[in-house]
Design a protein around this motif. Structure first.
Motif, PDB file in Angstrom:
ATOM      1  N   ASP A  24       0.848  -1.181   0.000  1.00  0.00           N
ATOM      2  CA  ASP A  24       0.000   0.000   0.000  1.00  0.00           C
ATOM      3  C   ASP A  24       0.892   1.242   0.000  1.00  0.00           C
ATOM      4  N   HIS A  25       1.058   1.832  -1.172  1.00  0.00           N
ATOM      5  CA  HIS A  25       1.966   2.964  -1.322  1.00  0.00           C
ATOM      6  C   HIS A  25       1.558   4.167  -0.475  1.00  0.00           C
ATOM      7  N   GLU A  26       0.268   4.464  -0.422  1.00  0.00           N
ATOM      8  CA  GLU A  26      -0.199   5.609   0.369  1.00  0.00           C
ATOM      9  C   GLU A  26       0.101   5.423   1.853  1.00  0.00           C
ATOM     10  N   ALA A  27      -0.177   4.231   2.346  1.00  0.00           N
ATOM     11  CA  ALA A  27       0.075   3.954   3.767  1.00  0.00           C
ATOM     12  C   ALA A  27       1.566   4.032   4.075  1.00  0.00           C
ATOM     13  N   GLU A  28       2.377   3.511   3.184  1.00  0.00           N
ATOM     14  CA  GLU A  28       3.834   3.543   3.409  1.00  0.00           C
ATOM     15  C   GLU A  28       4.380   4.964   3.349  1.00  0.00           C
ATOM     16  N   GLU A  29       3.827   5.811   2.490  1.00  0.00           N
ATOM     17  CA  GLU A  29       4.267   7.207   2.438  1.00  0.00           C
ATOM     18  C   GLU A  29       3.908   7.935   3.727  1.00  0.00           C
ATOM     19  N   ALA A  30       2.719   7.674   4.252  1.00  0.00           N
ATOM     20  CA  ALA A  30       2.300   8.291   5.519  1.00  0.00           C
ATOM     21  C   ALA A  30       3.190   7.804   6.655  1.00  0.00           C
ATOM     22  N   LYS A  31       3.484   6.506   6.661  1.00  0.00           N
ATOM     23  CA  LYS A  31       4.356   5.950   7.691  1.00  0.00           C
ATOM     24  C   LYS A  31       5.782   6.491   7.564  1.00  0.00           C
ATOM     25  N   ALA A  32       6.228   6.739   6.346  1.00  0.00           N
ATOM     26  CA  ALA A  32       7.597   7.228   6.144  1.00  0.00           C
ATOM     27  C   ALA A  32       7.794   8.592   6.804  1.00  0.00           C
ATOM     28  N   ALA A  33       6.811   9.459   6.687  1.00  0.00           N
ATOM     29  CA  ALA A  33       6.921  10.788   7.304  1.00  0.00           C
ATOM     30  C   ALA A  33       6.957  10.672   8.830  1.00  0.00           C
ATOM     31  N   VAL A  34       6.113   9.814   9.377  1.00  0.00           N
ATOM     32  CA  VAL A  34       6.074   9.617  10.824  1.00  0.00           C
ATOM     33  C   VAL A  34       7.367   8.954  11.291  1.00  0.00           C
ATOM     34  N   ARG A  35       7.818   7.945  10.547  1.00  0.00           N
ATOM     35  CA  ARG A  35       9.047   7.230  10.897  1.00  0.00           C
ATOM     36  C   ARG A  35      10.248   8.180  10.896  1.00  0.00           C
ATOM     37  N   LYS A  36      10.302   9.055   9.896  1.00  0.00           N
ATOM     38  CA  LYS A  36      11.419  10.002   9.814  1.00  0.00           C
ATOM     39  C   LYS A  36      11.456  10.894  11.054  1.00  0.00           C
ATOM     40  N   ARG A  37      10.304  11.405  11.449  1.00  0.00           N
ATOM     41  CA  ARG A  37      10.240  12.288  12.617  1.00  0.00           C
ATOM     42  C   ARG A  37      10.540  11.516  13.895  1.00  0.00           C
ATOM     43  N   GLU A  51       6.048   8.720  25.604  1.00  0.00           N
ATOM     44  CA  GLU A  51       6.610  10.045  25.332  1.00  0.00           C
ATOM     45  C   GLU A  51       6.721  10.287  23.828  1.00  0.00           C
ATOM     46  N   LEU A  52       7.242   9.308  23.089  1.00  0.00           N
ATOM     47  CA  LEU A  52       7.398   9.451  21.645  1.00  0.00           C
ATOM     48  C   LEU A  52       6.040   9.550  20.962  1.00  0.00           C
ATOM     49  N   ARG A  53       5.088   8.761  21.427  1.00  0.00           N
ATOM     50  CA  ARG A  53       3.739   8.808  20.855  1.00  0.00           C
ATOM     51  C   ARG A  53       3.143  10.204  21.039  1.00  0.00           C
ATOM     52  N   GLU A  60       0.495  16.362  14.940  1.00  0.00           N
ATOM     53  CA  GLU A  60      -0.744  16.140  14.205  1.00  0.00           C
ATOM     54  C   GLU A  60      -0.663  15.029  13.164  1.00  0.00           C
ATOM     55  N   PHE A  61       0.148  14.010  13.439  1.00  0.00           N
ATOM     56  CA  PHE A  61       0.121  12.812  12.617  1.00  0.00           C
ATOM     57  C   PHE A  61      -1.092  11.991  13.038  1.00  0.00           C
ATOM     58  N   GLU A  62      -1.581  11.153  12.122  1.00  0.00           N
ATOM     59  CA  GLU A  62      -2.744  10.311  12.432  1.00  0.00           C
ATOM     60  C   GLU A  62      -2.374   9.279  13.488  1.00  0.00           C
ATOM     61  N   GLU A  63      -3.286   9.081  14.423  1.00  0.00           N
ATOM     62  CA  GLU A  63      -3.041   8.187  15.549  1.00  0.00           C
ATOM     63  C   GLU A  63      -2.742   6.755  15.095  1.00  0.00           C
ATOM     64  N   ALA A  64      -3.495   6.253  14.140  1.00  0.00           N
ATOM     65  CA  ALA A  64      -3.295   4.873  13.669  1.00  0.00           C
ATOM     66  C   ALA A  64      -1.929   4.708  13.013  1.00  0.00           C
ATOM     67  N   VAL A  65      -1.517   5.702  12.245  1.00  0.00           N
ATOM     68  CA  VAL A  65      -0.217   5.642  11.576  1.00  0.00           C
ATOM     69  C   VAL A  65       0.902   5.706  12.615  1.00  0.00           C
ATOM     70  N   VAL A  66       0.754   6.572  13.606  1.00  0.00           N
ATOM     71  CA  VAL A  66       1.747   6.683  14.675  1.00  0.00           C
ATOM     72  C   VAL A  66       1.883   5.349  15.405  1.00  0.00           C
ATOM     73  N   ASP A  67       0.764   4.731  15.732  1.00  0.00           N
ATOM     74  CA  ASP A  67       0.807   3.437  16.433  1.00  0.00           C
ATOM     75  C   ASP A  67       1.479   2.365  15.586  1.00  0.00           C
ATOM     76  N   ASP A  68       1.202   2.364  14.282  1.00  0.00           N
ATOM     77  CA  ASP A  68       1.861   1.397  13.386  1.00  0.00           C
ATOM     78  C   ASP A  68       3.372   1.602  13.372  1.00  0.00           C
ATOM     79  N   VAL A  69       3.799   2.845  13.269  1.00  0.00           N
ATOM     80  CA  VAL A  69       5.234   3.143  13.238  1.00  0.00           C
ATOM     81  C   VAL A  69       5.888   2.758  14.566  1.00  0.00           C
ATOM     82  N   LEU A  70       5.223   3.070  15.671  1.00  0.00           N
ATOM     83  CA  LEU A  70       5.782   2.710  16.978  1.00  0.00           C
ATOM     84  C   LEU A  70       5.889   1.197  17.130  1.00  0.00           C
ATOM     85  N   ASP A  71       4.911   0.464  16.616  1.00  0.00           N
ATOM     86  CA  ASP A  71       4.987  -0.998  16.639  1.00  0.00           C
ATOM     87  C   ASP A  71       6.178  -1.483  15.813  1.00  0.00           C
ATOM     88  N   ASP A  72       6.377  -0.867  14.639  1.00  0.00           N
ATOM     89  CA  ASP A  72       7.519  -1.237  13.795  1.00  0.00           C
ATOM     90  C   ASP A  72       8.840  -0.963  14.507  1.00  0.00           C
TER      91      ASP A  72
END
Length: 191
Positions: A24-37, A51-53, A60-72
């Motif tokens: 899912d390219h859109e989901a990965e792009e959203a995760k990439a921005a959160v992951r970078k930060r 604290e990181l969350r 103002e990143f989306e909560e679901a995307v943030v949780d996915d990145v934190l899990d990763d």
């Protein structure tokens, strides 16, 4: 029989496959921005998951995307509350002279659970805590330059030494006892 069932499952999976459905390219792009930060925050210093969350949600990143990145990040070992808490306690006790009570409160503020906090605080025993308090009291007592002329000056010096220990969260009774000892030693040196 079992082999035939597996072959049928594979045929069905191939029939259901749609190009682009595995990634899912859109989901990965959203995760990439959160992951970078998130990695920028972790590069500055270790942080707890809570604290990181919070920092990422404040941006103002989306909560679901943030949780996915934190899990990763947790999955690859870059985010580990137990390691964070252990290192936090070790450094803050050794370098800043903080008591276990203050360190427990700091970890609680950072969202570390009670079992993890207790495990991290086990590295500080009563003797370590008293030695740290004694070192801080002796350092502050060295600021006394002359023998106190009267009871008021002596009490003022004692309050200052106790204040150093109180700000770092040491127990009141222990702080007063150690401060008196440190002040008495300093007065003996000056006499």
């Amino acid at each position: 029989m079992e082999r035939d069932a597996r072959i049928d499952q594979l045929r069905q999976a191939l029939a259901d496959f749609r190009p682009g459905s595995l990634f899912d390219h859109e989901a990965e792009e959203a995760k990439a921005a959160v992951r970078k930060r998130a990695l920028l925050f972790l590069d500055a210093r270790a942080r707890s998951r809570h604290e990181l969350r919070g920092r990422l949600l404040d941006l103002e990143f989306e909560e679901a995307v943030v949780d996915d990145v934190l899990d990763d990040l947790a999955g690859v070992g870059l985010l580990d509350d137990a390691a964070f808490a252990h290192e936090w306690v070790r450094q803050r006790h050794a370098r800043r002279g903080k008591s276990s009570r203050v360190l427990d409160r700091e970890l609680q503020d950072k969202g570390v659970d009670s079992a993890t906090r207790a495990d991290a605080l086990e590295q500080i025993d009563a003797a370590d805590e008293e030695a740290t308090a004694r070192a801080l009291a002796e350092k502050k007592a060295r600021s006394v330059r002359t023998v106190p002329a009267d009871r008021a000056e002596s009490d003022k010096a004692l309050r200052r030494i106790v204040g150093v220990l109180a700000r770092r969260g040491f127990a009141q009774g222990m702080s007063l006892r150690i401060a008196r000892d440190a002040l008495d030693e300093r007065v003996a040196q000056l006499s």
